[in-house]
Design a protein around this motif. Structure first.
Motif, PDB file in Angstrom:
ATOM      1  N   GLU A 144      11.753  -2.200 -15.764  1.00 54.21           N
ATOM      2  CA  GLU A 144      11.051  -1.065 -16.368  1.00 54.21           C
ATOM      3  C   GLU A 144      11.573   0.249 -15.803  1.00 54.21           C
ATOM      4  OE1 GLU A 144       6.532  -1.074 -16.938  1.00 54.21           O
ATOM      5  OE2 GLU A 144       6.794   0.229 -15.176  1.00 54.21           O
ATOM      6  N   ARG A 145      11.685   0.342 -14.494  1.00 52.60           N
ATOM      7  CA  ARG A 145      12.124   1.578 -13.857  1.00 52.60           C
ATOM      8  C   ARG A 145      13.536   1.946 -14.273  1.00 52.60           C
ATOM      9  NH1 ARG A 145      15.217   3.571 -10.240  1.00 52.60           N
ATOM     10  NH2 ARG A 145      16.159   1.549  -9.741  1.00 52.60           N
ATOM     11  N   TYR A 148      13.794   2.931 -18.191  1.00 53.66           N
ATOM     12  CA  TYR A 148      13.218   4.245 -18.497  1.00 53.66           C
ATOM     13  C   TYR A 148      14.057   5.365 -17.889  1.00 53.66           C
ATOM     14  CZ  TYR A 148       8.964   3.456 -21.153  1.00 53.66           C
ATOM     15  OH  TYR A 148       8.083   3.176 -22.169  1.00 53.66           O
ATOM     16  N   VAL A 155       8.886  -2.228 -20.702  1.00 54.07           N
ATOM     17  CA  VAL A 155       7.685  -2.212 -19.866  1.00 54.07           C
ATOM     18  C   VAL A 155       7.433  -3.603 -19.311  1.00 54.07           C
ATOM     19  CG1 VAL A 155       6.604  -0.309 -21.133  1.00 54.07           C
ATOM     20  CG2 VAL A 155       6.108  -2.664 -21.793  1.00 54.07           C
ATOM     21  N   TRP A 163      -3.095  -2.647 -15.291  1.00 50.33           N
ATOM     22  CA  TRP A 163      -2.836  -1.392 -15.993  1.00 50.33           C
ATOM     23  C   TRP A 163      -3.766  -0.285 -15.508  1.00 50.33           C
ATOM     24  CZ3 TRP A 163       0.366   1.556 -18.370  1.00 50.33           C
ATOM     25  CH2 TRP A 163      -0.083   2.656 -19.113  1.00 50.33           C
ATOM     26  N   CYS A 167      -2.406   3.103 -14.070  1.00 50.00           N
ATOM     27  CA  CYS A 167      -2.685   4.296 -14.868  1.00 50.00           C
ATOM     28  C   CYS A 167      -4.183   4.382 -15.117  1.00 50.00           C
ATOM     29  CB  CYS A 167      -1.934   4.253 -16.192  1.00 50.00           C
ATOM     30  SG  CYS A 167      -0.147   4.352 -16.039  1.00 50.00           S
ATOM     31  N   ARG A 276       6.359  12.963 -27.448  1.00 50.83           N
ATOM     32  CA  ARG A 276       5.748  13.004 -26.118  1.00 50.83           C
ATOM     33  C   ARG A 276       5.187  14.392 -25.824  1.00 50.83           C
ATOM     34  NH1 ARG A 276      10.546  12.453 -22.780  1.00 50.83           N
ATOM     35  NH2 ARG A 276      11.621  12.989 -24.698  1.00 50.83           N
ATOM     36  N   TRP A 305       1.234   7.300 -24.746  1.00 47.87           N
ATOM     37  CA  TRP A 305       0.575   7.044 -23.472  1.00 47.87           C
ATOM     38  C   TRP A 305      -0.518   8.039 -23.115  1.00 47.87           C
ATOM     39  CZ3 TRP A 305       1.983   2.327 -22.306  1.00 47.87           C
ATOM     40  CH2 TRP A 305       3.268   1.877 -22.641  1.00 47.87           C
ATOM     41  N   TRP A 310       1.701   8.272 -17.409  1.00 45.05           N
ATOM     42  CA  TRP A 310       2.862   7.940 -18.236  1.00 45.05           C
ATOM     43  C   TRP A 310       3.029   8.892 -19.418  1.00 45.05           C
ATOM     44  CZ3 TRP A 310       4.199   2.101 -19.093  1.00 45.05           C
ATOM     45  CH2 TRP A 310       4.357   1.472 -17.846  1.00 45.05           C
ATOM     46  N   ARG A 313       6.450   9.554 -21.022  1.00 42.37           N
ATOM     47  CA  ARG A 313       7.322   8.448 -21.422  1.00 42.37           C
ATOM     48  C   ARG A 313       7.285   8.217 -22.934  1.00 42.37           C
ATOM     49  NH1 ARG A 313       7.246   3.481 -17.080  1.00 42.37           N
ATOM     50  NH2 ARG A 313       7.342   4.732 -15.182  1.00 42.37           N
ATOM     51  N   THR A 378      -2.507   4.413 -26.386  1.00 41.38           N
ATOM     52  CA  THR A 378      -3.148   3.866 -25.204  1.00 41.38           C
ATOM     53  C   THR A 378      -4.667   3.972 -25.296  1.00 41.38           C
ATOM     54  OG1 THR A 378      -1.239   4.536 -23.886  1.00 41.38           O
ATOM     55  CG2 THR A 378      -3.231   4.000 -22.688  1.00 41.38           C
TER      56      THR A 378
END
Length: 445
Positions: A144-145, A148, A155, A163, A167, A276, A305, A310, A313, A378
């Motif tokens: 994931e890191r 992105y 993810v 989760w 977050c 975003r 998100w 997040w 993202r 989300t």
């Protein structure tokens, strides 16, 4: 389970007399899930119709009666799957590298439908074609890191508790309505439908935003979708995403494109963006920037998100399902994450977006201020996970709603699903058929 009263309370809308939403569990395979998929789907569409009736009342003094059928909602929630070309064939919505992969300590979901996302995924993992072995050798969080960081989309599969720890919920309402500025609205004479004559500038892509704005088109609005010619849409969404709309291309990075876009913003009643948070600020299209230049314009923002950690993202329905714990909540065996029977986060969020916009328009028509409407995939995921779990109604898991009862021509031999719902007994219809992706001039009718 009737979730509509809670949604209407959040929107400060009255519950219509004589209207009772159908049971969302009776939608057959489209809603077969341990989660309240059908109930959330029905509530989101019903809220949109209630908000449309409220807008009609604010503009004309008359509130139309509304009706809704669960089978129609079930078909609409899978509209992209039910598209058919003249030969009766559909369009595959996912590329081969958009899938679930086993990692060294769990699972990873990737999204690589667009060529630039595919390239970023492969670059991040140091491969040229198959990322499977590279993913299998790394912890899910590391995949994931890396992806992105490279501009790609991946993810790690989390449980709902994991989760929330990563977050924490931001306590945003399901549909956020924030007043922005008092200013005279553009005068638009009412017409035969609640949103007749109102102009919607659609700066959204893929399913959620386009589904919401095409519903506004079905309710009478003039919707103009704008795309970046440097990032062309995929074949599926180049059709599904422009149903009922005009579609044009503008390069906002060019000076003349920037001017054209600002002119359209000034002419619109509503500007809808699906990028975003902060991504459009360099083009002067952040909500506060639009409110400053064009007081009275309603701005609606959709994100994957929300406003949490997040927020910056990129994301899509399939990724949000896996990240928020929905995948594990619907896993058939507890070994591999599952998926929802439809892309509910996209579709339900789209209808909630439309409901928020219609509510904001009704408030403005009644003399209130303009509004910033905000929704996220989300937040819709949290709403779904928060509902009590109930088994489907007897026999509905294997029942197949009559899709052809809701199939309509889209032009050029294509067919798809009609907009769900009736106003005063009349079914909604798609305008501007056949849709032409990117072929309209950059102007409202």
């Amino acid at each position: 389970m009737d979730l509509l009263p809670g949604v209407l309370a959040a929107l400060d809308l009255p519950t219509p007399e004589g209207f009772r939403p159908p049971d969302g569990r009776s939608g057959g395979p489209a809603f077969a899930s341990p989660l309240a998929v059908g109930d959330c789907a029905v509530a989101s569409v019903a809220a949109c119709l209630v908000a449309a009736a409220e807008l009609a009342h604010a503009r004309t003094g008359s509130r139309p009666g509304i009706a809704l059928d669960t089978a129609h909602v079930a078909a609409a929630m899978r509209s992209e799957i039910h598209l058919r070309d003249p030969a009766g064939n559909g369009i595959d919505g996912f590329a081969p590298l958009s899938r679930l992969w086993p990692a060294a300590d769990g699972w990873v979901r990737t999204h690589a439908n667009y060529p630039w996302h595919r390239a970023a995924l492969l670059t991040a993992l140091g491969v040229t074609d198959d990322p499977g072995p590279a993913i299998a050798a790394l912890p899910a969080a590391e995949v994931e890191r890396r992806v992105y960081a490279a501009g790609g989309l991946a993810v790690a599969a989390r449980t709902p508790d994991q989760w929330r720890a990563a977050c924490p919920p931001d306590d945003a309402p399901l549909v956020s309505l924030t007043p922005t500025a008092d200013a005279p609205a553009r005068a638009a004479a009412p017409g035969p439908l609640p949103a007749s004559g109102l102009r919607i500038l659609d700066l959204t892509r893929v399913i959620a935003g386009p589904a919401g704005t095409r519903m506004l088109a079905a309710l009478g609005a003039d919707v103009l979708r704008v795309d970046d010619p440097n990032r062309p849409e995929l074949p599926l969404h180049a059709l599904d995403g422009v149903i009922g709309k005009l579609s044009t291309e503008i390069d906002a990075a060019a000076v003349d494109g920037r001017h054209a876009l600002d002119r359209l913003v000034g002419e619109a009643d509503v500007v809808v963006t699906g990028y975003r948070p902060g991504a459009l600020r360099r083009f002067g299209l952040a909500p506060d920037q639009i409110a400053d230049r064009h007081p009275g314009t309603i701005v609606a923002t959709l994100s994957a998100w929300g406003s949490g950690p997040w927020a910056g993202r990129r994301g899509f329905d399939s990724l949000v399902q896996i990240a928020t714990g929905i995948g594990w909540a619907v896993s058939p065996d507890g070994i591999r994450p599952g998926t929802l029977p439809c892309q509910l986060l996209d579709h339900a969020t789209g209808y909630l977006l439309a409901a928020g916009i219609l509510t904001a328009l009704a408030r403005r028509a009644a003399g209130g201020p303009a509004t910033h409407v905000s929704v996220s995939l989300t937040r819709t995921a949290t709403w779904l996970l928060d509902q009590p779990r109930k088994p489907p109604l007897p026999g509905t898991r294997d029942a197949h709603p009559a899709i052809d009862d809701h199939r309509v021509p889209l032009g050029d031999g294509w067919t798809g699903i009609s907009p769900p719902g009736l106003l005063d007994g009349h079914p909604l219809r798609w305008p501007h058929l056949p849709p032409r992706y990117g072929q309209s001039p950059p102007a409202f009718p």
